[in-house]
Scaffold this active site. Structure first.
Site, PDB file in Angstrom:
ATOM      1  N   GLN A 161      -2.821   2.848   9.916  1.00  0.00           N
ATOM      2  CA  GLN A 161      -1.497   2.926   9.267  1.00  0.00           C
ATOM      3  C   GLN A 161      -0.525   3.782  10.087  1.00  0.00           C
ATOM      4  O   GLN A 161       0.681   3.558  10.056  1.00  0.00           O
ATOM      5  CB  GLN A 161      -1.630   3.524   7.857  1.00  0.00           C
TER       6      GLN A 161
ATOM      7  N   ARG B  47       0.852  -1.192   0.000  1.00  0.00           N
ATOM      8  CA  ARG B  47       0.000   0.000   0.000  1.00  0.00           C
ATOM      9  C   ARG B  47       0.890   1.245   0.000  1.00  0.00           C
ATOM     10  O   ARG B  47       2.097   1.140   0.190  1.00  0.00           O
ATOM     11  CB  ARG B  47      -0.916   0.005   1.231  1.00  0.00           C
ATOM     12  N   GLY B  48       0.234   2.410  -0.146  1.00  0.00           N
ATOM     13  CA  GLY B  48       0.981   3.662  -0.247  1.00  0.00           C
ATOM     14  C   GLY B  48       1.235   3.939  -1.729  1.00  0.00           C
ATOM     15  O   GLY B  48       1.596   3.028  -2.482  1.00  0.00           O
ATOM     16  N   ALA B  49       1.020   5.185  -2.141  1.00  0.00           N
ATOM     17  CA  ALA B  49       1.008   5.494  -3.571  1.00  0.00           C
ATOM     18  C   ALA B  49       2.279   5.071  -4.327  1.00  0.00           C
ATOM     19  O   ALA B  49       2.181   4.384  -5.349  1.00  0.00           O
ATOM     20  CB  ALA B  49       0.713   6.983  -3.763  1.00  0.00           C
TER      21      ALA B  49
ATOM     22  N   ARG C 155      -7.070  -0.787  -7.247  1.00  0.00           N
ATOM     23  CA  ARG C 155      -7.538   0.266  -6.327  1.00  0.00           C
ATOM     24  C   ARG C 155      -7.680   1.541  -7.167  1.00  0.00           C
ATOM     25  O   ARG C 155      -6.844   1.783  -8.038  1.00  0.00           O
ATOM     26  CB  ARG C 155      -6.561   0.507  -5.164  1.00  0.00           C
TER      27      ARG C 155
ATOM     28  N   ASN D 219      -5.618  12.389  -0.180  1.00  0.00           N
ATOM     29  CA  ASN D 219      -4.795  11.576   0.732  1.00  0.00           C
ATOM     30  C   ASN D 219      -5.724  10.889   1.724  1.00  0.00           C
ATOM     31  O   ASN D 219      -6.946  11.073   1.709  1.00  0.00           O
ATOM     32  CB  ASN D 219      -3.749  12.447   1.439  1.00  0.00           C
ATOM     33  N   LYS D 220      -5.134  10.108   2.587  1.00  0.00           N
ATOM     34  CA  LYS D 220      -5.880   9.290   3.554  1.00  0.00           C
ATOM     35  C   LYS D 220      -6.961  10.093   4.261  1.00  0.00           C
ATOM     36  O   LYS D 220      -6.732  11.238   4.644  1.00  0.00           O
ATOM     37  CB  LYS D 220      -4.873   8.704   4.552  1.00  0.00           C
TER      38      LYS D 220
ATOM     39  N   ASP E   2      -2.015  10.636  -2.478  1.00  0.00           N
ATOM     40  CA  ASP E   2      -2.310   9.566  -3.436  1.00  0.00           C
ATOM     41  C   ASP E   2      -2.521  10.120  -4.832  1.00  0.00           C
ATOM     42  O   ASP E   2      -2.371   9.415  -5.827  1.00  0.00           O
ATOM     43  CB  ASP E   2      -3.535   8.773  -2.984  1.00  0.00           C
TER      44      ASP E   2
HETATM   45  O1  MRU Z   1      -4.876   3.223   1.929  1.00  0.00           O
HETATM   46  P1  MRU Z   1      -3.388   3.444   1.934  1.00  0.00           P
HETATM   47  O2  MRU Z   1      -2.730   2.972   3.182  1.00  0.00           O
HETATM   48  O3  MRU Z   1      -2.732   2.906   0.678  1.00  0.00           O
HETATM   49  O4  MRU Z   1      -3.244   5.033   1.885  1.00  0.00           O
HETATM   50  C1  MRU Z   1      -1.951   5.577   1.805  1.00  0.00           C
HETATM   51  C2  MRU Z   1      -1.935   7.051   1.985  1.00  0.00           C
HETATM   52  O5  MRU Z   1      -2.944   7.708   2.067  1.00  0.00           O
HETATM   53  C3  MRU Z   1      -0.586   7.705   1.980  1.00  0.00           C
HETATM   54  O6  MRU Z   1      -0.604   8.856   2.761  1.00  0.00           O
HETATM   55  C4  MRU Z   1      -0.212   8.081   0.545  1.00  0.00           C
HETATM   56  O7  MRU Z   1      -0.299   6.974  -0.313  1.00  0.00           O
HETATM   57  C5  MRU Z   1       1.140   8.637   0.454  1.00  0.00           C
HETATM   58  S1  MRU Z   1       2.342   7.389   0.674  1.00  0.00           S
HETATM   59  C6  MRU Z   1       3.852   7.967   0.543  1.00  0.00           C
END
Ligand code: MRU
Length: 321
Positions: free
Chosen positions: A185, A44-46, A82, A236-237, A226
């Site tokens: 997270q 996970r994470g962009a 996703r 973002n999250k 993201d």
């Molecule tokens: O649902 P996730 O855990 O994939 O969400 C991730 C985020 O929102 C991060 O803040 C974002 O991807 C930046 S990661 C460097």
């Protein structure tokens, strides 16, 4: 250790669903296994999703070498595993452009996507740390949200990479990791990474962020993205927008650190982005629930965006274009 890599013909990832209890490595041999890992947030994470997308196409290219129709279906499934982080489809499409040249060329491109994210993380750490010191002075107290460390990239990360660099320079007074409901997270992953890096920190419930800012206990908010839209809106999250409102009210910078691979000039504004809904089960077993996984921080609440190539000062009227 890399969060995601290509090792002996398979994709290896750190299984982020097992952390912080167990550091478990998963080997993914098929596109189906990779998509399941993406959807369960094992990876996970962009930036990490961009690399996963590219490696997914490398897996597909090997299996469906002589079946273009099956290959096209596999690429489409990977891209849409996703919806919100632009990096996933971008990474997959970048690798897919090499499909006419065969599986080895696709794999080489996927490895280049990985290497570019590693280089971007290092560039952001330096540029972001410089900007934090410029805006906040020596030894600020930072609040971060979700997980933006090496786990969300390949190594180092985005916003958390900046935190790590400030610590390395001895220019950091404290970190608050917002816990990031419902999958934690922040509490599980950011806290685990900061502990491994030897950085003292505290975890706060998400709703405490704006209050801690109002009480003068935070000098800047720093988080990842993201997707960053052409107008500067930041996806973002879920919870990021509340922190941006808190930061604006408290008069402190709200800083977004993300690689150029997250900047999406084809999307004009945040309202055009599909916000992933992850269903009720993650939130509660006691009744119905709504569970948007991301939110949109309007560009006018963002002080600056730091990428691997530039600092965009939205507060001074600069744009992503
Ligand atoms: O649902 P996730 O855990 O994939 O969400 C991730 C985020 O929102 C991060 O803040 C974002 O991807 C930046 S990661 C460097």
């Amino acid at each position: 250790m890399r969060t995601i890599d290509w090792v002996n013909g398979a994709v290896e990832i750190i299984d982020q669903t097992a952390l912080p209890g167990e550091l478990r490595v998963l080997r993914l041999h098929t596109v189906g296994e990779l998509i399941a890992a993406i959807q369960s947030l094992a990876v996970r994470g962009a930036p990490a999703l961009g690399v996963a997308g590219a490696f997914g196409v490398a897996l597909a290219a090997r299996v469906h070498q002589d079946d273009p129709a099956a290959l096209a279906v596999a690429v489409q499934k990977i891209e849409s595993a996703r919806p919100t982080a632009v990096n996933l489809a971008r990474g997959a499409q970048r690798a897919a452009r090499l499909l006419p040249l065969g599986p080895d060329a696709v794999l080489a491109e996927a490895c280049a996507v990985r290497d570019d994210e590693v280089a971007a993380s290092h560039a952001m750490a330096t540029r972001g740390a410089d900007l934090v010191t410029e805006l906040c002075g020596d030894r600020p107290r930072l609040l971060t949200h979700c997980n933006t460390g090496g786990l969300a990239a390949v190594v180092l990360g985005t916003a958390l990479g900046v935190v790590g660099e400030l610590h390395r320079r001895d220019r950091l007074a404290g970190v608050i990791a917002s816990e990031t409901r419902p999958l934690l997270q922040g509490a599980r992953l950011t806290s685990w990474e900061l502990t491994r890096w030897g950085i003292e920190h505290r975890v706060a419930v998400d709703s405490a962020g704006p209050f801690l800012m109002a009480r003068g206990e935070v000098d800047a908010v720093i988080l990842g993205a993201d997707r960053i839209c052409a107008n500067g809106d930041v996806i973002n999250k879920i919870g990021s927008y509340a922190h941006a409102l808190g930061a604006r009210r408290a008069g402190i910078p709200f800083l977004v650190v993300a690689p150029e691979s997250t900047v999406d000039l084809d999307t004009a504004a945040g309202t055009e982005v599909e916000i992933e809904d992850r269903g009720a089960a993650e939130v509660t077993a006691h009744g119905d629930a709504v569970n948007p996984a991301f939110d949109i921080t309007p560009h006018d609440l963002v002080t600056a965006i730091v990428t691997d190539r530039r600092v965009i000062r939205l507060d001074r009227g600069e744009t992503t274009a």
